[in-house]
Design an enzyme around this catalytic site. Structure first.
Site, mmCIF file in Angstrom:
data_model
loop_
_atom_site.group_PDB
_atom_site.id
_atom_site.type_symbol
_atom_site.label_atom_id
_atom_site.label_comp_id
_atom_site.label_asym_id
_atom_site.label_seq_id
_atom_site.Cartn_x
_atom_site.Cartn_y
_atom_site.Cartn_z
ATOM 1 N N LYS A 8 0.854 -1.201 0.000
ATOM 2 C CA LYS A 8 0.000 0.000 0.000
ATOM 3 C C LYS A 8 0.881 1.240 0.000
ATOM 4 C CE LYS A 8 -1.742 2.923 2.738
ATOM 5 N NZ LYS A 8 -1.782 4.133 1.890
ATOM 6 N N GLU A 37 10.381 1.190 10.062
ATOM 7 C CA GLU A 37 11.373 2.227 9.742
ATOM 8 C C GLU A 37 10.658 3.548 9.953
ATOM 9 O OE1 GLU A 37 14.437 1.881 9.131
ATOM 10 O OE2 GLU A 37 14.633 -0.224 8.601
ATOM 11 N N CYS A 83 13.959 10.655 5.964
ATOM 12 C CA CYS A 83 14.016 10.320 7.390
ATOM 13 C C CYS A 83 15.376 10.564 8.012
ATOM 14 C CB CYS A 83 13.636 8.860 7.566
ATOM 15 S SG CYS A 83 14.639 7.761 6.536
ATOM 16 N N GLU A 125 10.722 16.238 14.624
ATOM 17 C CA GLU A 125 11.068 16.021 13.226
ATOM 18 C C GLU A 125 10.386 17.096 12.362
ATOM 19 O OE1 GLU A 125 9.465 12.504 11.272
ATOM 20 O OE2 GLU A 125 11.309 12.333 10.106
#
Ligand code: NAP
Length: 476
Positions: A164, A239, A273, A374
């Protein structure tokens, strides 16, 4: 434009983040679609796992070479759905092909064990078996490579995969599934479904048939997915998010550090990331470093990724732009000094896209969101620091642990600093992309398990121990 037939009548538009133009329509899948996909993958599993490894490897190499031969078409669609400059999209396509090749070769190197137990009438075999149907869920920033970390490893070990992609970037993933079909993969080996994570994604994770969920995305969604997967005790690899620090010591070589950190901060408009979100720069070099880094950031050409010369494209989503803006204004309000960027880009070429310029903030500290949360956008905080011990303490003062970066000409100092960083990967004195042959993954809340390398392959294998009794008394 690429379209697929809606499964349920409901569809979602895919738009180009540089222009707002609609470039495709995809089905908004439901739990029923998830069930259908999982059952097809299950039906395919028995035959697929029984194929000789050499046959699976040959097919995977064939997929890699078919992808290379259509690199331009894939790269252009990637640029349109992600927004990134074309050169970066070409590189993602090549990396995807290289990953498929690498995992095919690594599959051929898989081994079991027959331990030397020296029992006269018994042998013990340790064999590796594919876990079964794998659900692979990925975010928008690198749709092809992030999927292939999972797909390349899962298919070569004999698993089948239901993937997906993110709802904003499904087009190249659908093209990849079609390419796999064309090179000869059996129906059900690799299925793509589209739709919302909260709907079809959740249904895939909770479905009783898949044995594993491989997820890349934000830490919050990762935790929800891990909790849902325990309901059926699925294997999970995660992850997740990063808030990566760089440490620049007084003796760093700025000719190397500045361009390396510039790439690692602003590539893909900061939407990756293991990008650098914050830097700890020793006071002796702070002024010189900040000036050179900010000047280089101001020089980056921002625009539509399809235009030649563009070095940074738009952000993919309005909420990513909003968070970047919030982190910058929070830092400025708390006393940070703006050295580059800082305001949404407007004017010709920028009116319809989510364009934010490369932004550099100096004199930051840990009261500011940019140093602790982040950002996932093109803004970075620079904090002056005294000793290396202080820098390492700040670098580790985070729930994240994906990557860290150290610059010092003194290799013993740099290595010791790298060893003390709580991160899955540490780069010392230069930064390049992470290699396929070595593991990638996060400490702490940045993840669980590893992708790439032979360790990444093991994440798709069960270990089985077979105790084999021989007829008694036949001698040694
Ligand atoms: P996200 O919101 O977590 O979404 C990632 C994927 O998960 C999307 O396909 C999303 O579907 C789906 N999803 C969301 N909630 C779900 C649920 N409850 N069940 C099943 N699927 C669900 O991630 P994002 O914010 O778009 O992506 C950015 C994040 O990814 C950043 O935090 C970044 O650091 C992280 N990331 C990590 C790595 C790594 O290797 N560690 C690499 C790249 C990115 P929708 O289509 O509905 O969004």
């Amino acid at each position: 434009m690429i379209s697929t037939a809606p499964a349920t009548g409901r569809t979602a538009s895919v738009t180009d983040p540089a222009t707002g133009e609609v470039i495709g329509q995809v089905p908004l899948g439901t739990a029923e679609d998830a069930d259908r996909a999982v059952r097809s993958a299950e039906a395919a599993f028995g035959d697929w796992r029984a194929r000789p490894m050499a046959e699976r490897a040959a097919l995977q190499h064939a997929a890699a070479s078919a992808l290379r031969s259509r690199s331009d078409e894939f790269a252009r669609t990637l640029t349109r759905e992600v927004g990134r400059p074309l050169a970066g999209s070409r590189s993602e396509v090549e990396r995807t092909a290289a990953l498929l090749d690498y995992f095919a070769e690594e599959g051929l190197r898989l081994r079991g064990e027959i331990p030397k137990l020296d029992l006269p009438d018994e042998r013990v075999l340790v064999v590796k078996e594919p876990v079964g149907v794998v659900v692979a869920i990925v975010p928008f920033n690198y749709p092809l490579t992030l999927l292939t970390f999972k797909l390349g490893a899962a298919l070569i070990t004999g698993c089948t995969v239901v993937a997906k992609p993110a709802l904003e970037t499904p087009l190249t993933t659908l093209m990849l599934a079609e390419l796999f079909r064309e090179v000869g993969y059996p129906p059900g080996a690799f299925i793509v479904v589209t739709g919302r994570g909260s709907e079809i994604g959740q249904a895939l994770v909770e479905h009783p048939i898949p044995r594993k969920v491989a997820f890349t995305g934000g830490t919050a969604a990762g935790k929800r997915i891990a909790a849902a997967a325990t309901g059926t005790n699925k294997r999970v690899t995660l992850e997740l998010g990063g808030q990566c620090p760089a440490i620049v010591c007084d003796d760093a070589d700025l000719d190397v550090a500045v361009p390396a950190l510039l790439r690692q901060t602003f590539e893909n408009a900061g939407q990756f990331c293991y990008r650098v979100n914050r830097m700890y720069v020793q006071r002796g070099i702070f002024g010189a470093f900040a000036e050179r880094f900010a000047a280089a950031a101001r020089g980056l050409v921002v625009g539509n990724g399809l235009e030649p010369g563009t070095q940074m494209g738009p952000l993919r989503r309005a909420d990513v732009l909003r968070k970047t803006e919030e982190h910058v204004s929070d830092a400025v309000a708390k006393g940070a000094r703006l050295l580059a960027g800082g305001e949404r880009m407007t004017g010709p070429g920028y009116e319809r896209g989510y364009f934010w310029p490369p932004t550099v903030l100096a004199q930051t500290d840990h009261s500011m969101r940019i140093m602790t949360e982040e950002t996932f956008g093109p803004a970075v905080g620079l904090m002056p620091i005294g000793t290396l011990d202080e820098a390492i303490a700040h670098a580790n003062d985070t729930p994240y642990g994906l990557a860290a970066f150290v610059f010092s000409r003194d290799l013993a100092t740099a290595l010791r600093a790298a060893e003390r960083c709580e991160a899955g990967s540490v780069w010392v004195n230069d930064i390049h992309r992470s290699y396929d042959q070595v593991p990638f993954g996060g400490y702490k809340q940045s993840g669980l398990g590893r992708e790439k390398s032979r360790h990444g392959l093991d994440e798709y294998l069960e270990l089985k121990t077979i105790y084999l009794s021989l007829p008694k008394g036949m001698g040694a």
